[in-house]
Scaffold this motif. Structure first.
Motif, mmCIF file in Angstrom:
data_model
loop_
_atom_site.group_PDB
_atom_site.id
_atom_site.type_symbol
_atom_site.label_atom_id
_atom_site.label_comp_id
_atom_site.label_asym_id
_atom_site.label_seq_id
_atom_site.Cartn_x
_atom_site.Cartn_y
_atom_site.Cartn_z
ATOM 1 N N TRP A 1 0.021 7.662 4.893
ATOM 2 C CA TRP A 1 0.229 6.221 5.050
ATOM 3 C C TRP A 1 0.831 5.905 6.408
ATOM 4 C CZ3 TRP A 1 4.468 3.330 6.340
ATOM 5 C CH2 TRP A 1 4.345 1.936 6.212
ATOM 6 N N SER A 2 0.339 4.845 7.009
ATOM 7 C CA SER A 2 0.974 4.227 8.166
ATOM 8 C C SER A 2 0.516 2.777 8.199
ATOM 9 C CB SER A 2 0.609 4.937 9.474
ATOM 10 O OG SER A 2 -0.788 4.903 9.679
ATOM 11 N N PRO A 3 1.305 1.873 8.768
ATOM 12 C CA PRO A 3 0.933 0.452 8.764
ATOM 13 C C PRO A 3 -0.322 0.199 9.590
ATOM 14 C CG PRO A 3 2.898 0.826 10.095
ATOM 15 C CD PRO A 3 2.614 2.108 9.406
ATOM 16 N N LYS A 4 -1.145 -0.739 9.117
ATOM 17 C CA LYS A 4 -2.421 -1.047 9.771
ATOM 18 C C LYS A 4 -2.458 -2.442 10.399
ATOM 19 C CE LYS A 4 -4.033 2.831 8.116
ATOM 20 N NZ LYS A 4 -4.091 4.018 9.008
ATOM 21 N N VAL A 5 -1.667 -3.378 9.868
ATOM 22 C CA VAL A 5 -1.765 -4.778 10.296
ATOM 23 C C VAL A 5 -0.918 -5.004 11.547
ATOM 24 C CG1 VAL A 5 -1.409 -7.191 9.628
ATOM 25 C CG2 VAL A 5 -2.166 -5.514 7.918
ATOM 26 N N ASP A 6 -1.579 -5.405 12.624
ATOM 27 C CA ASP A 6 -0.876 -5.705 13.864
ATOM 28 C C ASP A 6 0.048 -6.902 13.672
ATOM 29 O OD1 ASP A 6 -0.943 -7.334 16.690
ATOM 30 O OD2 ASP A 6 -1.000 -5.163 16.991
ATOM 31 N N ARG A 7 1.222 -6.869 14.313
ATOM 32 C CA ARG A 7 2.205 -7.934 14.108
ATOM 33 C C ARG A 7 1.656 -9.306 14.509
ATOM 34 N NH1 ARG A 7 6.377 -5.966 16.817
ATOM 35 N NH2 ARG A 7 6.160 -7.283 18.670
ATOM 36 N N SER A 8 0.847 -9.369 15.532
ATOM 37 C CA SER A 8 0.308 -10.661 15.968
ATOM 38 C C SER A 8 -0.571 -11.283 14.879
ATOM 39 C CB SER A 8 -0.499 -10.493 17.254
ATOM 40 O OG SER A 8 -1.624 -9.643 17.047
ATOM 41 N N ILE A 9 -1.295 -10.444 14.148
ATOM 42 C CA ILE A 9 -2.149 -10.943 13.068
ATOM 43 C C ILE A 9 -1.305 -11.343 11.857
ATOM 44 C CG2 ILE A 9 -3.977 -10.316 11.431
ATOM 45 C CD1 ILE A 9 -5.090 -8.451 13.642
ATOM 46 N N GLY A 10 -0.409 -10.457 11.454
ATOM 47 C CA GLY A 10 0.440 -10.736 10.302
ATOM 48 C C GLY A 10 1.313 -11.954 10.505
ATOM 49 N N MET A 11 1.817 -12.136 11.725
ATOM 50 C CA MET A 11 2.676 -13.281 11.996
ATOM 51 C C MET A 11 1.897 -14.586 11.940
ATOM 52 S SD MET A 11 5.758 -12.254 12.326
ATOM 53 C CE MET A 11 6.424 -13.718 13.046
ATOM 54 N N LYS A 12 0.667 -14.563 12.404
ATOM 55 C CA LYS A 12 -0.150 -15.779 12.338
ATOM 56 C C LYS A 12 -0.441 -16.157 10.892
ATOM 57 C CE LYS A 12 -4.279 -18.061 14.103
ATOM 58 N NZ LYS A 12 -4.404 -18.832 12.850
ATOM 59 N N VAL B 1 11.726 7.784 0.365
ATOM 60 C CA VAL B 1 10.708 7.760 1.422
ATOM 61 C C VAL B 1 10.800 6.413 2.153
ATOM 62 C CG1 VAL B 1 8.243 7.839 1.972
ATOM 63 C CG2 VAL B 1 9.155 9.276 0.123
ATOM 64 N N ASN B 2 10.893 6.463 3.482
ATOM 65 C CA ASN B 2 10.864 5.251 4.294
ATOM 66 C C ASN B 2 9.460 4.662 4.306
ATOM 67 O OD1 ASN B 2 13.547 5.587 5.132
ATOM 68 N ND2 ASN B 2 12.984 6.590 7.055
ATOM 69 N N ILE B 3 9.370 3.355 4.019
ATOM 70 C CA ILE B 3 8.117 2.630 4.217
ATOM 71 C C ILE B 3 8.431 1.420 5.095
ATOM 72 C CG2 ILE B 3 6.237 1.358 3.149
ATOM 73 C CD1 ILE B 3 6.068 4.264 2.493
ATOM 74 N N GLY B 4 7.899 1.433 6.299
ATOM 75 C CA GLY B 4 8.142 0.354 7.242
ATOM 76 C C GLY B 4 7.296 0.563 8.480
ATOM 77 N N ASN B 5 7.346 -0.399 9.372
ATOM 78 C CA ASN B 5 6.577 -0.317 10.604
ATOM 79 C C ASN B 5 7.486 0.191 11.724
ATOM 80 O OD1 ASN B 5 5.121 -0.902 13.018
ATOM 81 N ND2 ASN B 5 3.946 -2.460 11.925
ATOM 82 N N GLU C 1 0.845 -1.210 0.000
ATOM 83 C CA GLU C 1 0.000 0.000 0.000
ATOM 84 C C GLU C 1 0.875 1.254 0.000
ATOM 85 O OE1 GLU C 1 -3.222 2.527 -0.061
ATOM 86 O OE2 GLU C 1 -3.238 0.348 -0.350
ATOM 87 N N GLY C 2 1.931 1.265 0.813
ATOM 88 C CA GLY C 2 2.826 2.413 0.845
ATOM 89 C C GLY C 2 3.528 2.634 -0.476
ATOM 90 N N ILE C 3 3.985 1.546 -1.100
ATOM 91 C CA ILE C 3 4.658 1.636 -2.401
ATOM 92 C C ILE C 3 3.699 2.161 -3.459
ATOM 93 C CG2 ILE C 3 5.692 0.255 -4.256
ATOM 94 C CD1 ILE C 3 6.777 -1.584 -1.947
#
Length: 328
Positions: free
Chosen positions: A289-300, A236-240, A222-224
């Motif tokens: 833009w800012s990240p939306k997906v929580d790490r616990s969800i993305g990791m699962k 531009v930095n895109i990261g969490n 999404e950021g890209i």
């Protein structure tokens, strides 16, 4: 219908970008030499009318017939295991490959987005890392083949922007994860998950106090996408920006996988950065833009992807043959 060329299309991030641009109604031309990519990542796109694939190394002359509106240059080894095995190819795709694609963009009058990396900051002396920090990179260390390839990539891109008036965009990608990563490619998440799946102890290099910030692939894409259609030509930095130590992250993996492995410690590789956290102030302001997906969800989601791979897919994900490329 707008046409986009995506290099590194069969790789982890490139394949997700192909999906996004197809979804957005673009004609997508994917290009990859498959040295680290895997056709499995994009085979679902082959039946589609508006997708083409070229098996080609962008370090050699690149020709694409017809019009091109956009180019996304994502061809490059991106993991330590890969770029340490094929250092010269890594330097070539960042230099010759980028030069070829900038030339193609000039001929086609296309806007080009270059995939840079947080590794341009090296082992940073500034924390968190913002785009105006010039970095702390060992040019002759083993990691220099990747770091300097990306730094040169940024330099030649800005030269084409200033000298030729080319429309350019540069994304500095921080640690990204999600389905289609390769197990055991040297990056933290697939390495830990591969060890967990095999019932092995998790290996931490150093004392585990070094930090990383992990961004889920959908957020990264999404950021890209937003950056490509912005009016901003500089990096531009895109990261969490949510930072975590590797030691704490290993404990998260053990909890997620429901295993009882121990954590073992080995020597830290040369020039391994101790801190990695993006300052995304510019992305928030410029791209909303800012990240939306929580790490616990993305990791699962990511672990479920690895867990459900067939034996053949697991083997292919864990083994990559560079034999045909080593002597070039």
């Amino acid at each position: 219908m707008k046409t986009v060329l995506i290099t590194g299309a069969a790789g982890f991030l490139g394949s997700h970008l192909c999906d996004r641009f197809i979804k957005e109604g673009f004609k997508v031309i994917g290009m990859d030499n498959l040295i680290t990519g895997d056709l499995k990542n994009i085979e679902h796109l082959f039946p589609l009318e508006h997708f083409e694939f070229y098996h080609h190394d962008v370090s050699k002359f690149v020709h694409v017939p017809g019009k091109l509106d956009y180019i996304l240059h994502f061809a490059s080894p991106a993991s330590p295991i890969d770029y340490l095995k094929i250092p010269i190819q890594t330097l070539k795709v960042g230099s010759l490959g980028t030069h070829n694609l900038l030339g193609l963009a000039k001929v086609k009058n296309a806007r080009i987005l270059i995939a840079s990396t947080s590794e341009v900051y090296g082992d940073p002396l500034v924390h968190p890392q913002s785009e105006d920090y010039y970095g702390n990179v060992n040019t002759i260390g083993p990691r220099g083949v990747y770091d300097e390839a990306k730094r040169f990539q940024e330099s030649i891109t800005m030269a084409y922007h200033r000298f030729h008036g080319l429309e350019t965009r540069i994304v500095r990608i921080f640690n990204t994860y999600g389905p289609r990563m390769r197990l055991n490619d040297g990056r933290v998440i697939p390495a830990f998950m591969g060890q967990a799946l095999r019932g092995e102890d998790l290996t931490i290099f150093g004392d585990g106090s070094q930090t990383r910030s992990f961004c889920y692939v959908d957020d990264q894409v999404e950021g890209i996408f937003r950056l490509l259609f912005s009016d901003y030509s500089y990096p531009v930095n895109i990261g969490n920006p949510h930072e975590i130590s590797i030691r704490d992250f290993a404990e998260e993996i053990i909890k997620l996988t429901g295993t009882n492995q121990k954590v073992i410690y080995k020597d830290l590789p040369a020039d391994d950065p101790m801190q990695r956290q993006p300052d995304i102030t510019l992305a928030k302001k410029l791209l909303d833009w800012s990240p939306k997906v929580d790490r616990s969800i993305g990791m699962k989601i990511t672990f479920d992807y690895f867990k459900n791979l067939s034996e053949e897919e697991l083997y292919r994900s864990e083994h990559k043959d560079f034999t045909n490329h080593i002597k070039r």
